[in-house]
Design a protein around this motif. Sequence first.
Motif, PDB file in Angstrom:
ATOM      1  N   LYS A   6       4.834  -8.549  -0.354  1.00 44.91           N
ATOM      2  CA  LYS A   6       5.986  -8.873   0.489  1.00 44.91           C
ATOM      3  C   LYS A   6       6.094  -7.824   1.589  1.00 44.91           C
ATOM      4  O   LYS A   6       5.841  -6.639   1.355  1.00 44.91           O
ATOM      5  N   LEU A   7       6.438  -8.255   2.774  1.00 48.57           N
ATOM      6  CA  LEU A   7       6.546  -7.349   3.914  1.00 48.57           C
ATOM      7  C   LEU A   7       7.530  -6.217   3.627  1.00 48.57           C
ATOM      8  O   LEU A   7       7.338  -5.092   4.098  1.00 48.57           O
ATOM      9  N   SER A   8       8.536  -6.463   2.826  1.00 45.27           N
ATOM     10  CA  SER A   8       9.517  -5.428   2.492  1.00 45.27           C
ATOM     11  C   SER A   8       8.891  -4.258   1.716  1.00 45.27           C
ATOM     12  O   SER A   8       9.411  -3.152   1.727  1.00 45.27           O
ATOM     13  N   LYS A   9       7.756  -4.481   1.063  1.00 45.68           N
ATOM     14  CA  LYS A   9       7.052  -3.421   0.345  1.00 45.68           C
ATOM     15  C   LYS A   9       6.058  -2.680   1.233  1.00 45.68           C
ATOM     16  O   LYS A   9       5.433  -1.724   0.792  1.00 45.68           O
ATOM     17  N   LEU A  10       5.913  -3.142   2.461  1.00 43.10           N
ATOM     18  CA  LEU A  10       4.901  -2.582   3.362  1.00 43.10           C
ATOM     19  C   LEU A  10       5.519  -1.870   4.561  1.00 43.10           C
ATOM     20  O   LEU A  10       4.858  -1.684   5.572  1.00 43.10           O
ATOM     21  N   THR A  11       6.772  -1.480   4.449  1.00 41.75           N
ATOM     22  CA  THR A  11       7.490  -0.916   5.605  1.00 41.75           C
ATOM     23  C   THR A  11       6.901   0.392   6.107  1.00 41.75           C
ATOM     24  O   THR A  11       7.084   0.726   7.270  1.00 41.75           O
ATOM     25  N   ARG A  12       6.191   1.138   5.295  1.00 41.22           N
ATOM     26  CA  ARG A  12       5.625   2.408   5.754  1.00 41.22           C
ATOM     27  C   ARG A  12       4.354   2.231   6.589  1.00 41.22           C
ATOM     28  O   ARG A  12       3.819   3.190   7.120  1.00 41.22           O
ATOM     29  N   TRP A  13       3.856   1.008   6.666  1.00 36.50           N
ATOM     30  CA  TRP A  13       2.681   0.720   7.471  1.00 36.50           C
ATOM     31  C   TRP A  13       3.052  -0.190   8.636  1.00 36.50           C
ATOM     32  O   TRP A  13       3.996  -0.970   8.552  1.00 36.50           O
ATOM     33  N   SER A  14       2.288  -0.145   9.678  1.00 36.73           N
ATOM     34  CA  SER A  14       2.510  -1.005  10.850  1.00 36.73           C
ATOM     35  C   SER A  14       1.679  -2.275  10.715  1.00 36.73           C
ATOM     36  O   SER A  14       0.673  -2.443  11.402  1.00 36.73           O
ATOM     37  N   VAL A  15       2.095  -3.144   9.809  1.00 35.48           N
ATOM     38  CA  VAL A  15       1.385  -4.398   9.598  1.00 35.48           C
ATOM     39  C   VAL A  15       2.369  -5.553   9.725  1.00 35.48           C
ATOM     40  O   VAL A  15       3.586  -5.368   9.626  1.00 35.48           O
ATOM     41  N   LYS A  16       1.796  -6.728   9.946  1.00 36.92           N
ATOM     42  CA  LYS A  16       2.598  -7.950  10.050  1.00 36.92           C
ATOM     43  C   LYS A  16       2.349  -8.800   8.805  1.00 36.92           C
ATOM     44  O   LYS A  16       1.349  -8.625   8.113  1.00 36.92           O
ATOM     45  N   GLU A  17       3.236  -9.733   8.567  1.00 34.98           N
ATOM     46  CA  GLU A  17       3.060 -10.634   7.426  1.00 34.98           C
ATOM     47  C   GLU A  17       1.763 -11.422   7.552  1.00 34.98           C
ATOM     48  O   GLU A  17       1.075 -11.690   6.572  1.00 34.98           O
ATOM     49  N   SER A  18       1.403 -11.777   8.779  1.00 35.94           N
ATOM     50  CA  SER A  18       0.188 -12.562   9.009  1.00 35.94           C
ATOM     51  C   SER A  18      -1.097 -11.787   8.690  1.00 35.94           C
ATOM     52  O   SER A  18      -2.169 -12.378   8.585  1.00 35.94           O
ATOM     53  N   ASP A  19      -1.012 -10.460   8.503  1.00 34.82           N
ATOM     54  CA  ASP A  19      -2.179  -9.668   8.118  1.00 34.82           C
ATOM     55  C   ASP A  19      -2.543  -9.876   6.653  1.00 34.82           C
ATOM     56  O   ASP A  19      -3.629  -9.488   6.221  1.00 34.82           O
ATOM     57  N   ASN A  20      -1.631 -10.493   5.863  1.00 34.85           N
ATOM     58  CA  ASN A  20      -1.873 -10.781   4.444  1.00 34.85           C
ATOM     59  C   ASN A  20      -2.298  -9.554   3.647  1.00 34.85           C
ATOM     60  O   ASN A  20      -3.200  -9.620   2.799  1.00 34.85           O
ATOM     61  N   CYS A  21      -1.668  -8.422   3.903  1.00 33.04           N
ATOM     62  CA  CYS A  21      -2.030  -7.174   3.237  1.00 33.04           C
ATOM     63  C   CYS A  21      -1.617  -7.176   1.772  1.00 33.04           C
ATOM     64  O   CYS A  21      -0.591  -7.720   1.397  1.00 33.04           O
ATOM     65  N   SER A  22      -2.433  -6.547   0.963  1.00 34.83           N
ATOM     66  CA  SER A  22      -2.210  -6.476  -0.476  1.00 34.83           C
ATOM     67  C   SER A  22      -2.189  -5.024  -0.911  1.00 34.83           C
ATOM     68  O   SER A  22      -2.786  -4.154  -0.268  1.00 34.83           O
TER      69      SER A  22
END
Length: 140
Positions: free
Chosen positions: A83-99
């Motif tokens: 979830k994007l809310s868990k990735l706030t320390r990085w500069s990523v977008k939801e569309s990057d599908n980061c895990s």
Amino acid sequence: MVLGNFSMRNKFSFSLLNLLISCSNSNASIVLDENTCEVSMNNQIEKLQVSPPCSLVTAGNGNKSFFQFNQSKVFIIAGTPAKLSKLTRWSVKESDNCSLEYQGVIVLKNKFSLSEVKGKGLVCPKIGLDEKFYQQFVKN
């Protein structure tokens, strides 16, 4: 040098990725879709332990899907996007599908092995990773 063919097809409106890896006269496939994350080669089939849907992470500048170290080819598979809310320390977008979970697939000669699931670090399939990240999966 990339030794693979990629083909995309739809399966119940989700994409299924079959990656065929040519490796010393044998074929391996990595099947990734909304329910399945598995690797097969010759008569060996193993399910990955990352949570589906899974994605193959691009290597280097995005022109290939693995790094090769001597005779070993290392692929990284990302688990379900965080979830994007868990990735706030990085500069990523939801569309990057980061895990936040990933697993290595190491192909050596006519066999493959799976690493343990790793969960320390951000892995974004479309952004890719550099060679040093892949080196953690190679045994010295």
